[in-house]
Design a protein around this motif. Structure first.
Motif, PDB file in Angstrom:
ATOM      1  N   LEU A 273       1.093  -1.232  -0.019  1.00 47.83           N
ATOM      2  CA  LEU A 273      -0.087   0.132  -0.046  1.00 47.83           C
ATOM      3  C   LEU A 273       0.835   1.348  -0.084  1.00 47.83           C
ATOM      4  O   LEU A 273       1.991   1.024   0.493  1.00 47.83           O
ATOM      5  CB  LEU A 273      -0.856  -0.007   1.115  1.00 47.83           C
ATOM      6  N   TYR A 274       0.396   2.220  -0.370  1.00 44.72           N
ATOM      7  CA  TYR A 274       0.997   3.677  -0.465  1.00 44.72           C
ATOM      8  C   TYR A 274       0.168   4.678   0.130  1.00 44.72           C
ATOM      9  O   TYR A 274      -1.126   4.695  -0.570  1.00 44.72           O
ATOM     10  CB  TYR A 274       1.761   3.863  -1.513  1.00 44.72           C
ATOM     11  N   LEU A 275       0.522   5.734   0.433  1.00 44.76           N
ATOM     12  CA  LEU A 275      -0.204   7.033   0.615  1.00 44.76           C
ATOM     13  C   LEU A 275       0.736   7.996   0.205  1.00 44.76           C
ATOM     14  O   LEU A 275       2.323   8.198   0.408  1.00 44.76           O
ATOM     15  CB  LEU A 275      -0.291   7.188   2.167  1.00 44.76           C
ATOM     16  N   TYR A 276       0.393   8.958  -0.544  1.00 38.66           N
ATOM     17  CA  TYR A 276       1.009   9.888  -1.340  1.00 38.66           C
ATOM     18  C   TYR A 276       0.458  11.142  -1.058  1.00 38.66           C
ATOM     19  O   TYR A 276      -0.705  11.321  -1.364  1.00 38.66           O
ATOM     20  CB  TYR A 276       1.469   9.776  -2.663  1.00 38.66           C
ATOM     21  N   PHE A 277       1.309  12.256  -0.540  1.00 37.57           N
ATOM     22  CA  PHE A 277       0.618  13.671  -0.375  1.00 37.57           C
ATOM     23  C   PHE A 277       1.588  14.750  -0.991  1.00 37.57           C
ATOM     24  O   PHE A 277       2.846  14.568  -0.835  1.00 37.57           O
ATOM     25  CB  PHE A 277       0.619  13.976   1.062  1.00 37.57           C
ATOM     26  N   ASN A 278       1.115  15.225  -1.877  1.00 38.47           N
ATOM     27  CA  ASN A 278       1.894  16.616  -2.339  1.00 38.47           C
ATOM     28  C   ASN A 278       0.850  17.996  -2.097  1.00 38.47           C
ATOM     29  O   ASN A 278      -0.206  18.042  -1.883  1.00 38.47           O
ATOM     30  CB  ASN A 278       2.317  16.342  -3.682  1.00 38.47           C
ATOM     31  N   GLY A 279       1.847  18.717  -2.117  1.00 35.79           N
ATOM     32  CA  GLY A 279       1.233  20.345  -1.871  1.00 35.79           C
ATOM     33  C   GLY A 279       2.059  21.468  -1.658  1.00 35.79           C
ATOM     34  O   GLY A 279       3.369  20.984  -1.865  1.00 35.79           O
ATOM     35  N   SER A 280       1.484  22.446  -1.639  1.00 35.76           N
ATOM     36  CA  SER A 280       2.445  23.586  -1.138  1.00 35.76           C
ATOM     37  C   SER A 280       2.171  24.254   0.064  1.00 35.76           C
ATOM     38  O   SER A 280       1.007  23.962   0.725  1.00 35.76           O
ATOM     39  CB  SER A 280       2.154  24.714  -2.238  1.00 35.76           C
ATOM     40  N   VAL A 281       3.207  24.789   0.588  1.00 38.33           N
ATOM     41  CA  VAL A 281       2.795  25.417   2.061  1.00 38.33           C
ATOM     42  C   VAL A 281       3.278  26.653   2.115  1.00 38.33           C
ATOM     43  O   VAL A 281       4.630  27.060   1.736  1.00 38.33           O
ATOM     44  CB  VAL A 281       3.486  24.377   3.086  1.00 38.33           C
ATOM     45  N   ASN A 282       2.765  27.656   2.572  1.00 38.03           N
ATOM     46  CA  ASN A 282       3.282  29.096   2.821  1.00 38.03           C
ATOM     47  C   ASN A 282       3.789  29.294   4.265  1.00 38.03           C
ATOM     48  O   ASN A 282       2.921  28.568   5.280  1.00 38.03           O
ATOM     49  CB  ASN A 282       2.252  30.122   2.920  1.00 38.03           C
ATOM     50  N   VAL A 283       4.778  29.387   4.775  1.00 43.23           N
ATOM     51  CA  VAL A 283       5.255  29.374   5.959  1.00 43.23           C
ATOM     52  C   VAL A 283       5.730  30.788   6.744  1.00 43.23           C
ATOM     53  O   VAL A 283       6.225  31.674   5.750  1.00 43.23           O
ATOM     54  CB  VAL A 283       6.499  28.314   6.282  1.00 43.23           C
ATOM     55  N   SER A 284       5.436  31.075   7.631  1.00 42.27           N
ATOM     56  CA  SER A 284       6.049  32.364   8.238  1.00 42.27           C
ATOM     57  C   SER A 284       6.646  31.883   9.620  1.00 42.27           C
ATOM     58  O   SER A 284       5.927  31.181  10.460  1.00 42.27           O
ATOM     59  CB  SER A 284       4.989  33.626   8.486  1.00 42.27           C
ATOM     60  N   TYR A 285       7.762  32.366  10.063  1.00 40.98           N
ATOM     61  CA  TYR A 285       8.423  31.842  10.889  1.00 40.98           C
ATOM     62  C   TYR A 285       9.058  32.901  12.063  1.00 40.98           C
ATOM     63  O   TYR A 285       9.744  33.714  11.360  1.00 40.98           O
ATOM     64  CB  TYR A 285       9.522  31.005  10.590  1.00 40.98           C
ATOM     65  N   ASP A 286       8.588  33.217  13.171  1.00 39.54           N
ATOM     66  CA  ASP A 286       8.930  34.292  13.734  1.00 39.54           C
ATOM     67  C   ASP A 286       9.466  33.946  15.126  1.00 39.54           C
ATOM     68  O   ASP A 286       8.548  33.995  16.122  1.00 39.54           O
ATOM     69  CB  ASP A 286       7.358  35.214  14.037  1.00 39.54           C
ATOM     70  N   TYR A 287      10.747  33.650  15.266  1.00 41.83           N
ATOM     71  CA  TYR A 287      11.419  33.308  16.607  1.00 41.83           C
ATOM     72  C   TYR A 287      11.349  34.465  17.282  1.00 41.83           C
ATOM     73  O   TYR A 287      11.093  34.290  18.817  1.00 41.83           O
ATOM     74  CB  TYR A 287      12.574  32.985  16.284  1.00 41.83           C
ATOM     75  N   THR A 288      11.335  35.762  16.744  1.00 42.92           N
ATOM     76  CA  THR A 288      11.404  37.036  17.830  1.00 42.92           C
ATOM     77  C   THR A 288      10.301  37.055  18.768  1.00 42.92           C
ATOM     78  O   THR A 288      10.506  37.147  19.869  1.00 42.92           O
ATOM     79  CB  THR A 288      11.437  38.134  17.091  1.00 42.92           C
ATOM     80  N   ASN A 289       9.242  36.727  18.065  1.00 43.64           N
ATOM     81  CA  ASN A 289       7.843  36.748  18.891  1.00 43.64           C
ATOM     82  C   ASN A 289       7.422  35.281  19.118  1.00 43.64           C
ATOM     83  O   ASN A 289       6.137  35.493  19.565  1.00 43.64           O
ATOM     84  CB  ASN A 289       6.879  37.685  18.267  1.00 43.64           C
ATOM     85  N   SER A 290       8.004  34.169  19.198  1.00 43.18           N
ATOM     86  CA  SER A 290       7.656  33.079  19.489  1.00 43.18           C
ATOM     87  C   SER A 290       6.364  32.536  18.805  1.00 43.18           C
ATOM     88  O   SER A 290       5.642  32.136  19.517  1.00 43.18           O
ATOM     89  CB  SER A 290       7.551  32.861  21.069  1.00 43.18           C
ATOM     90  N   ARG A 291       6.428  32.634  17.713  1.00 49.99           N
ATOM     91  CA  ARG A 291       5.324  32.027  16.929  1.00 49.99           C
ATOM     92  C   ARG A 291       5.499  31.706  15.462  1.00 49.99           C
ATOM     93  O   ARG A 291       6.456  32.277  14.892  1.00 49.99           O
ATOM     94  CB  ARG A 291       4.070  33.313  16.805  1.00 49.99           C
ATOM     95  N   ALA A 292       4.729  31.009  15.042  1.00 50.78           N
ATOM     96  CA  ALA A 292       4.812  30.423  13.502  1.00 50.78           C
ATOM     97  C   ALA A 292       3.550  30.284  12.834  1.00 50.78           C
ATOM     98  O   ALA A 292       2.367  30.212  13.479  1.00 50.78           O
ATOM     99  CB  ALA A 292       5.423  29.116  13.691  1.00 50.78           C
ATOM    100  N   PHE A 293       3.608  30.107  11.672  1.00 47.88           N
ATOM    101  CA  PHE A 293       2.261  30.259  10.886  1.00 47.88           C
ATOM    102  C   PHE A 293       2.485  29.400   9.587  1.00 47.88           C
ATOM    103  O   PHE A 293       3.517  29.503   9.017  1.00 47.88           O
ATOM    104  CB  PHE A 293       1.745  31.542  10.411  1.00 47.88           C
ATOM    105  N   TYR A 294       1.617  28.519   9.248  1.00 49.29           N
ATOM    106  CA  TYR A 294       1.705  27.723   7.724  1.00 49.29           C
ATOM    107  C   TYR A 294       0.280  27.473   7.324  1.00 49.29           C
ATOM    108  O   TYR A 294      -0.393  27.149   7.963  1.00 49.29           O
ATOM    109  CB  TYR A 294       2.668  26.926   7.726  1.00 49.29           C
TER     110      TYR A 294
END
Ligand SMILES: *[C@@H]1O[C@H](CO)[C@@H](O)[C@H](O)[C@H]1NC(C)=O
Ligand SMILES: *[C@@H]1O[C@H](CO)[C@@H](O)[C@H](O)[C@H]1NC(C)=O
Ligand SMILES: *[C@@H]1O[C@H](CO)[C@@H](O)[C@H](O)[C@H]1NC(C)=O
Ligand SMILES: *[C@@H]1O[C@H](CO)[C@@H](O)[C@H](O)[C@H]1NC(C)=O
Length: 241
Positions: free
Chosen positions: A52-73
């Motif tokens: 069996l297989y499972l395949y996932f593809n896609g696109s991700v928008n990422v925002s990484y903010d270590y300064t304010n301890s938060r992340a978004f995708y």
């Protein structure tokens, strides 16, 4: 010109001058704030009595903010498998607030699922334990370095490619084995259009649907596994541990 200049340390060891633009114990660190687009392929294969297989593809928008301890995708993609009757779309936004220890998963219909985060945010650095495998160039003469990295016991032999100047991620791939010797998964991520800033800080504010108490939604198994991988990669360790 270095985005990490405030980490710049001159380390004098054994009479040689070594320039580290990361913090102690690291080869380099990505900027504390950055955004980018990612292309993701994730495949799981089970070679059993039934293959069996499972395949996932896609696109991700990422925002990484270590300064304010938060992340978004935001992840938009499709899951394909003989196990499911038709391709299953996924369109979800995740907001991680490490100050409040809260994680929000927002579905395309606007519904929000909250949960506690039990991890601290990590700065995105290539650790000294990374082994430089090769160097190259991409795009407009951007020099890249590829390292073999160990992020954790289960995420070892990760190949991470970064831009040498900024330490921003370019590509990452890893293969994860399983107890069954013929099964495992492949995770491959391309990171494009990275910029060392957050364009719109409002993205980190959860929608009002997240203020209500919400019931845990039932996700498909792959979606859960993918979330685990994404959380591990993007949050706990981001790209390089
Ligand atoms: C994902 O894979 C499917 C099937 O191979 C393909 O039709 C689709 O264009 C791919 N999507 C992306 C975003 O690459
Ligand atoms: C990702 O970012 C691009 C460019 O800013 C934008 O066009 C696209 O709509 C975004 N995708 C999602 C799912 O937010
Ligand atoms: C994903 O969901 C958002 C609403 O949350 C919608 O605006 C967007 O068009 C959707 N994207 C895709 C590719 O379905
Ligand atoms: C997170 O950091 C705090 C403060 O440094 C520490 O007390 C706590 O144990 C850490 N939690 C985890 C899960 O590592």
């Amino acid at each position: 010109m270095s985005f990490c200049s405030h980490f710049l340390l001159l380390v004098i060891s054994l009479g040689t001058v070594v320039v580290h633009n990361g913090v102690d114990g690291t080869i380099c660190c990505a900027p504390d704030q950055w955004e980018g687009h990612m292309y993701l392929d994730y495949m799981q294969i089970f070679i059993d009595s039934n293959t069996l297989y499972l395949y996932f593809n896609g696109s991700v928008n990422v925002s990484y903010d270590y300064t304010n301890s938060r992340a978004f995708y935001t992840i938009v993609g499709t899951e394909i498998s003989p196990l499911i009757p038709k391709p299953e779309p996924l369109n979800k936004t995740y907001i991680f607030d490490y100050k409040k220890n809260m994680q929000y998963a927002i579905d395309s219909d606007g519904s929000c699922e909250k949960s506690k985060i039990d991890q601290n945010m990590t700065r995105q650095c290539v650790q000294d334990s990374g082994i430089l495998k090769s160097s190259g160039k991409v795009g407009d003469n951007i020099i890249t370095d590829t390292y073999i990295l160990t992020l954790s016991e289960s995420f070892n032999n990760v190949r991470g490619t970064i831009q040498r100047d900024s330490c921003l991620p370019v590509h990452m791939v890893y293969l994860v084995g399983s107890d069954n010797p013929d099964s495992g998964s492949v995770f491959s991520l391309d990171v494009l259009s990275t910029v060392p800033r957050i364009k719109n800080p409002a993205i980190f504010t959860p929608p009002s649907s997240c203020l209500k108490t919400s019931r845990k939604q039932s996700n498909s198994k792959t979606s859960q596994q993918l979330e685990t991988v994404l959380t591990e990669v993007f949050q706990k360790r981001m790209l390089y541990g």
